[in-house]
Design a protein around this motif. Sequence first.
Motif, PDB file in Angstrom:
ATOM      1  N   GLY A   1       0.799  -1.226   0.000  1.00 59.69           N
ATOM      2  CA  GLY A   1       0.000   0.000   0.000  1.00 59.69           C
ATOM      3  C   GLY A   1       0.827   1.269   0.000  1.00 59.69           C
ATOM      4  N   ALA A   2       1.937   1.276   0.724  1.00 56.35           N
ATOM      5  CA  ALA A   2       2.729   2.510   0.830  1.00 56.35           C
ATOM      6  C   ALA A   2       4.166   2.317   0.337  1.00 56.35           C
ATOM      7  CB  ALA A   2       2.735   3.011   2.269  1.00 56.35           C
ATOM      8  N   THR A   3       4.363   1.295  -0.496  1.00 55.73           N
ATOM      9  CA  THR A   3       5.713   1.083  -1.021  1.00 55.73           C
ATOM     10  C   THR A   3       5.749   1.469  -2.500  1.00 55.73           C
ATOM     11  OG1 THR A   3       6.236  -0.616   0.569  1.00 55.73           O
ATOM     12  CG2 THR A   3       7.465  -0.688  -1.484  1.00 55.73           C
ATOM     13  N   PRO A   4       6.663   2.339  -2.881  1.00 57.48           N
ATOM     14  CA  PRO A   4       6.709   2.797  -4.282  1.00 57.48           C
ATOM     15  C   PRO A   4       6.985   1.643  -5.252  1.00 57.48           C
ATOM     16  CG  PRO A   4       8.143   4.129  -2.873  1.00 57.48           C
ATOM     17  CD  PRO A   4       7.692   2.966  -2.058  1.00 57.48           C
ATOM     18  N   LEU A   5       6.418   1.766  -6.442  1.00 60.59           N
ATOM     19  CA  LEU A   5       6.661   0.766  -7.492  1.00 60.59           C
ATOM     20  C   LEU A   5       8.141   0.640  -7.792  1.00 60.59           C
ATOM     21  CD1 LEU A   5       3.824   1.338 -10.098  1.00 60.59           C
ATOM     22  CD2 LEU A   5       4.297  -0.764  -8.833  1.00 60.59           C
ATOM     23  N   MET A   6       8.867   1.744  -7.652  1.00 58.99           N
ATOM     24  CA  MET A   6      10.320   1.718  -7.886  1.00 58.99           C
ATOM     25  C   MET A   6      10.955   0.584  -7.065  1.00 58.99           C
ATOM     26  SD  MET A   6      13.133   4.342  -6.458  1.00 58.99           S
ATOM     27  CE  MET A   6      13.467   5.587  -7.680  1.00 58.99           C
ATOM     28  N   GLU A   7      10.563   0.519  -5.795  1.00 61.03           N
ATOM     29  CA  GLU A   7      11.169  -0.496  -4.922  1.00 61.03           C
ATOM     30  C   GLU A   7      10.693  -1.901  -5.286  1.00 61.03           C
ATOM     31  OE1 GLU A   7      10.704   0.861  -0.796  1.00 61.03           O
ATOM     32  OE2 GLU A   7      10.977   2.914  -1.525  1.00 61.03           O
ATOM     33  N   LEU A   8       9.428  -1.993  -5.716  1.00 62.00           N
ATOM     34  CA  LEU A   8       8.915  -3.316  -6.098  1.00 62.00           C
ATOM     35  C   LEU A   8       9.644  -3.843  -7.333  1.00 62.00           C
ATOM     36  CD1 LEU A   8       5.053  -2.813  -5.568  1.00 62.00           C
ATOM     37  CD2 LEU A   8       6.725  -3.770  -3.961  1.00 62.00           C
ATOM     38  N   TYR A   9       9.930  -2.958  -8.274  1.00 64.79           N
ATOM     39  CA  TYR A   9      10.676  -3.396  -9.471  1.00 64.79           C
ATOM     40  C   TYR A   9      12.116  -3.764  -9.116  1.00 64.79           C
ATOM     41  CZ  TYR A   9       6.937  -2.364 -12.775  1.00 64.79           C
ATOM     42  OH  TYR A   9       5.761  -2.381 -13.477  1.00 64.79           O
ATOM     43  N   ILE A  10      12.712  -3.018  -8.202  1.00 63.20           N
ATOM     44  CA  ILE A  10      14.078  -3.357  -7.766  1.00 63.20           C
ATOM     45  C   ILE A  10      14.074  -4.741  -7.115  1.00 63.20           C
ATOM     46  CG2 ILE A  10      15.927  -2.743  -6.129  1.00 63.20           C
ATOM     47  CD1 ILE A  10      15.141   0.234  -6.641  1.00 63.20           C
ATOM     48  N   LEU A  11      13.041  -4.986  -6.298  1.00 63.73           N
ATOM     49  CA  LEU A  11      12.912  -6.293  -5.666  1.00 63.73           C
ATOM     50  C   LEU A  11      12.714  -7.379  -6.715  1.00 63.73           C
ATOM     51  CD1 LEU A  11      12.596  -7.931  -2.994  1.00 63.73           C
ATOM     52  CD2 LEU A  11      10.139  -7.511  -3.172  1.00 63.73           C
ATOM     53  N   ASN A  12      11.888  -7.082  -7.720  1.00 56.54           N
ATOM     54  CA  ASN A  12      11.641  -8.080  -8.762  1.00 56.54           C
ATOM     55  C   ASN A  12      12.924  -8.473  -9.479  1.00 56.54           C
ATOM     56  OD1 ASN A  12       9.947  -9.727 -10.477  1.00 56.54           O
ATOM     57  ND2 ASN A  12      10.466  -8.256 -12.083  1.00 56.54           N
ATOM     58  N   ASN A  13      13.773  -7.488  -9.730  1.00 58.57           N
ATOM     59  CA  ASN A  13      15.053  -7.767 -10.380  1.00 58.57           C
ATOM     60  C   ASN A  13      15.846  -8.787  -9.560  1.00 58.57           C
ATOM     61  OD1 ASN A  13      17.271  -7.477 -12.123  1.00 58.57           O
ATOM     62  ND2 ASN A  13      18.166  -5.877 -10.797  1.00 58.57           N
ATOM     63  N   GLU A  14      15.856  -8.604  -8.248  1.00 58.44           N
ATOM     64  CA  GLU A  14      16.608  -9.521  -7.372  1.00 58.44           C
ATOM     65  C   GLU A  14      15.947 -10.898  -7.303  1.00 58.44           C
ATOM     66  OE1 GLU A  14      19.506  -8.817  -6.352  1.00 58.44           O
ATOM     67  OE2 GLU A  14      19.486  -6.666  -6.816  1.00 58.44           O
ATOM     68  N   VAL A  15      14.615 -10.899  -7.242  1.00 57.05           N
ATOM     69  CA  VAL A  15      13.888 -12.176  -7.175  1.00 57.05           C
ATOM     70  C   VAL A  15      14.194 -13.000  -8.421  1.00 57.05           C
ATOM     71  CG1 VAL A  15      11.556 -13.190  -7.311  1.00 57.05           C
ATOM     72  CG2 VAL A  15      12.042 -11.404  -5.615  1.00 57.05           C
ATOM     73  N   GLU A  16      14.132 -12.348  -9.570  1.00 58.12           N
ATOM     74  CA  GLU A  16      14.367 -13.073 -10.818  1.00 58.12           C
ATOM     75  C   GLU A  16      15.797 -13.625 -10.887  1.00 58.12           C
ATOM     76  OE1 GLU A  16      12.227 -12.075 -14.134  1.00 58.12           O
ATOM     77  OE2 GLU A  16      13.456 -13.294 -15.483  1.00 58.12           O
ATOM     78  N   LYS A  17      16.755 -12.845 -10.375  1.00 58.50           N
ATOM     79  CA  LYS A  17      18.152 -13.325 -10.359  1.00 58.50           C
ATOM     80  C   LYS A  17      18.263 -14.632  -9.577  1.00 58.50           C
ATOM     81  CE  LYS A  17      20.547  -8.909 -10.079  1.00 58.50           C
ATOM     82  NZ  LYS A  17      21.329  -8.107  -9.137  1.00 58.50           N
ATOM     83  N   ILE A  18      17.652 -14.637  -8.391  1.00 65.58           N
ATOM     84  CA  ILE A  18      17.751 -15.830  -7.532  1.00 65.58           C
ATOM     85  C   ILE A  18      17.063 -17.018  -8.192  1.00 65.58           C
ATOM     86  CG2 ILE A  18      17.106 -16.839  -5.302  1.00 65.58           C
ATOM     87  CD1 ILE A  18      17.304 -13.985  -4.110  1.00 65.58           C
ATOM     88  N   LEU A  19      15.887 -16.777  -8.777  1.00 67.35           N
ATOM     89  CA  LEU A  19      15.143 -17.873  -9.407  1.00 67.35           C
ATOM     90  C   LEU A  19      15.953 -18.474 -10.563  1.00 67.35           C
ATOM     91  CD1 LEU A  19      11.492 -16.437  -9.361  1.00 67.35           C
ATOM     92  CD2 LEU A  19      12.435 -18.237  -7.907  1.00 67.35           C
TER      93      LEU A  19
END
Lengths: 214, 328
Positions: free
Chosen positions: B259-277
Motif C-alpha cells: 500500500g505505501a511502497t513505491p513501485l520503484m522499490e517493487l521493481y528493484i525487488l523483482n530484479n533480485e527475485v528473478e536473479k535468484i530464481l
Amino acid sequence: MGFRLSSKDYVEYIKLAAAKIHENGDYVTALDAATGDGDHWSNINIGFEKLIEAIPVMETMSLFDEFKKIGMIMMSVIGGSSGVLYGSAYMGAAKVLKDKDVIENQDMCNIMEAMLNAIMQRGNAKPGFKTMIDCLYPAVECYKDCITKALSENETVVLVKKAAVEGAQSTAAMEAIRGRACYQANKGVGHLDPGAITMAYQIETLMDYIATKL
Amino acid sequence: MKKIINHPNSVVTELLIGMAKAHPDLKYTDELEVISRKVKSKKVGIVSGGGSGHEPAHAGYVGKGMLDAAVAGNVFSSPSPDRIIKGIEEANSGEGVLLVIKNYSGDIMNFEMAKDMAEMDDIRVESVVVKDDVAVPDSTYSTGRRGIAGTVFVHKIAGAKAEAGANLDQVKAAAEKAIANIRSMGMAMNSCTLPAVGKPGFVLGENEIEIGMGIHGEPGVERTSVKTAAETADILLSKVLADYDYSGSEVAVLINGLGATPLMELYILNNEVEKILTEKNIKVYKTFVGNYMTSLDMSGCSVTLMKLDEELKELLDAPCDTPALKVL
C-alpha cells in the motif's frame, strides 16, 4: 413456582446486557488491543445498540421469532467472527423455543446448551481454544448439573454466574487456537480473551435478571 | 491520522461507490456492500470477498475472466453472511457458484454460513480456501496459514476456467490445483492505521523491519534491521522455496506492494527475485508487479510464486478485463 420469562422479559434482559457491555468499553478494548485488532467491543456494542432500537418490534413477537430476529441483527450488525457466532447461537436457541410462550428453568438450560452447540459447530472449536466457549461451556455444564441435582433456582443462578465468570478468567492461561491471537508468538498466554469476557457479561446479567424474577 | 476520508464509518460504502463510478461495468449493491458484474453470463459464478482495506482486492478483480461478485466487510473484518448471500445471488446464473475464501477464522465462518443458507435456496455452492502465507506453520488443528496475495492468482485461474465454460467441479479442481502450487511470504517496514482506530497498530523502529507480517498487521516471524533489496529477496524466497519444491519448474511471480511502497522499490525487488530464481534453475513464465493485495497504508511487500503446468499456463494467459488486472 420458578421463573417464567416472556419475550417482553427477555427484552428487559437485553437492555441490561447492553448497558453492562456499554459501560465496559475501555476495559474490553484494551484487552483486545493486546492480542487482536481492538474492534471487538465497538462491534458488539453496536450490535446491542441495534437490538435496543428493535425492541418495539421484538417485544411483541413470539420467543421463537424474537430469538431469530436477535440472531439476524447480531449477525449482520456485529459482523466479523463474533457476529456470525452470536447469530448462529440465537438461531440455534430459537429452535428450542418453537411453540413456547415462556422460558422456564429447564428451557433456559436448553437455550444455553443450544447456543453452545451452535457456536462450537460454526467455529469448529472446543473448550480450551481461548474463546467465548471457555465461558459458555462451564456455565452450561454447571446449569445441567444444578438441574440433575434438583437445586433451587436461587442457588442455580448464583452457581451458573460463578461458572461463567471463572470460565472467562481461565482463558488468561490458555494458548489461542482460533482467531487473531493465535498468530502471536506466545499465542496470547497471559491475556484474557475479550470474547469470553463479553460472553460472561451477558450470562452474569441474565442470571442476575432471573434472580429478580424469583 | 492523515487520510482522504469523510468519516471512518463510511469508508467502505464510499470506496465501493467511487469504484463503481470509475468502472461502469461494475454494479454496486447498496447496504450489502457487493460489487458485481452488470452483465451476467451463463457460467459458473466466482465470488470472493473479505475485510476491506486490501484494495484493489477484492472488488477490483470483478470482471470478465475473474470474479463475478466481491463482498466487502468492514475494514479488516469479514463480511456477514447476509452480504455474502447477496454476492452469491448476483453471481449465480444457474450453473452454481464457487467461493474463494482466504483462511481466517472469521471469513471461514461467515462464508460457510452463507453457503449453508444459499444451499437452502437451492443454489449449488462450493468453496476453496487459500492459505499461501508460509510465515505461519500449516496446521489442521489451529486456523493455520493465512491467505494473502496468492489469492489473486486463484481468482485468475478459477475465473478463466469458469469463463471457458467448465462446470462447478472442474472450476473448483482448477482453483485447488492453483492453491496447492502457490506460496507467499511478506515483510513490513511500517504498520498501518485503521480509519476507525486512528493510530498505527504498532510501531517499528526507524531501521526495523518485520519479516512475515500478516496483511492485518499480525506479528511476523522475526524483527530485524533494514536489508538491501538483494537480501530481502533472498530472505523471502528462501522461506517460499524451503516450503515447496519449485526446482526445475516454470512459475508465475507476483511482487506485491502492501500500500505505501513505491513501485520503484517493487521493481528493484523483482530484479533480485528473478536473479535468484534463475540461479536456482526456476524459469519465470510471467511476472506481475504492483499493489494487488494491500494492507491500507502499510509499507512492505510480499513475494508469491505459483508453479505452473500446461493447464495453469493456459488459464493464466486467458484474457481478463477487470479494474485491477487485465490480460489481453
